[in-house]
Design a protein around this motif. Structure first.
Motif, short mmCIF file in Angstrom:
data_model
loop_
_atom_site.label_atom_id
_atom_site.label_comp_id
_atom_site.label_asym_id
_atom_site.label_seq_id
_atom_site.Cartn_x
_atom_site.Cartn_y
_atom_site.Cartn_z
N CYS A 113 0.84 -1.21 0.00
CA CYS A 113 0.00 0.00 0.00
C CYS A 113 0.87 1.26 0.00
O CYS A 113 0.59 2.22 -0.74
CB CYS A 113 -0.92 0.01 1.22
N LEU A 114 1.90 1.26 0.83
CA LEU A 114 2.81 2.41 0.91
C LEU A 114 3.53 2.62 -0.41
O LEU A 114 3.62 3.75 -0.91
CB LEU A 114 3.81 2.19 2.05
N GLY A 115 4.02 1.54 -0.98
CA GLY A 115 4.71 1.64 -2.27
C GLY A 115 3.81 2.16 -3.37
O GLY A 115 4.21 3.00 -4.19
N ARG A 116 2.55 1.70 -3.38
CA ARG A 116 1.59 2.17 -4.39
C ARG A 116 1.33 3.66 -4.21
O ARG A 116 1.30 4.41 -5.18
CB ARG A 116 0.28 1.38 -4.29
N GLU A 120 2.17 6.37 -7.09
CA GLU A 120 1.14 7.23 -7.66
C GLU A 120 1.47 8.71 -7.47
O GLU A 120 1.23 9.53 -8.36
CB GLU A 120 -0.23 6.90 -7.06
N SER A 121 2.05 9.03 -6.34
CA SER A 121 2.47 10.41 -6.08
C SER A 121 3.50 10.86 -7.11
O SER A 121 3.39 11.96 -7.67
CB SER A 121 3.04 10.51 -4.66
N GLN A 122 4.47 10.01 -7.36
CA GLN A 122 5.52 10.36 -8.32
C GLN A 122 4.98 10.43 -9.74
O GLN A 122 5.28 11.37 -10.48
CB GLN A 122 6.66 9.35 -8.25
N VAL A 123 4.17 9.45 -10.13
CA VAL A 123 3.64 9.40 -11.50
C VAL A 123 2.76 10.60 -11.80
O VAL A 123 2.81 11.17 -12.89
CB VAL A 123 2.87 8.08 -11.72
N PRO A 128 1.92 12.74 -1.65
CA PRO A 128 1.38 11.43 -1.28
C PRO A 128 -0.01 11.58 -0.64
O PRO A 128 -0.24 12.51 0.14
CB PRO A 128 2.39 10.89 -0.27
N ASP A 129 -0.91 10.67 -0.99
CA ASP A 129 -2.28 10.71 -0.49
C ASP A 129 -2.41 9.77 0.70
O ASP A 129 -2.71 8.58 0.55
CB ASP A 129 -3.24 10.31 -1.62
#
Length: 144
Positions: A113-116, A120-123, A128-129
């Motif tokens: 979950c943390l990695g996702r 997503e934040s970077q992409v 980060p959400d």
């Protein structure tokens, strides 16, 4: 805010591993890190050789986990739970650990979950959400 370099992270983990194996006193963060290291014997050879760990910073083996990233994520999740940030993460991780019968297994799910969230934040070029991250951990903790 302290932003360690990749080399700093490797020095920290290798140093804590060395101190722990030799029975030397550890700082609180080193103690926590060493406890996670003990749960990952597959990383011990890499943690035992700082020079090799520093040389390996320029290579990526897609077939192998990065032990320093993996252990850093364990520390990050432990810290999030200790301060309950984002609010509710402690309870969600505890519930997930109870459902899985293992804090270690729960951490590995939370890492996904943390990695996702970070990916997503970077992409998408946004912060980060934390709420989406917490919602995903809660979903895993309560899913049948």
């Amino acid at each position: 805010m302290f932003t360690p370099s990749q080399a700093d992270v490797r020095r920290f983990f290798c140093g804590a591993f060395d101190k722990g194996r030799r029975g030397l006193p550890l700082e609180p963060l080193e103690t926590l890190a060493y406890e996670w290291m003990l749960r990952h014997p597959e990383y011990h050879a890499e943690l035992a050789d700082l020079d090799a760990a520093l040389r390996a910073m320029t290579t990526v083996d897609p077939a192998r986990d990065n032990p320093f990233l993996h252990l850093s994520m364990h520390l990050s999740i432990s810290e999030q739970c200790s301060i309950d940030q984002p609010p509710g993460i402690r309870q969600a991780v505890e519930l997930l650990a109870a459902r899985r019968g293992s804090l270690h297994d729960a951490h590995h799910e939370v890492m996904d979950c943390l990695g996702r969230m970070l990916w997503e934040s970077q992409v998408h070029g946004r912060p980060p959400d934390g709420q989406a991250y917490l919602a995903e951990v809660r979903r895993r903790a309560t899913a049948d």
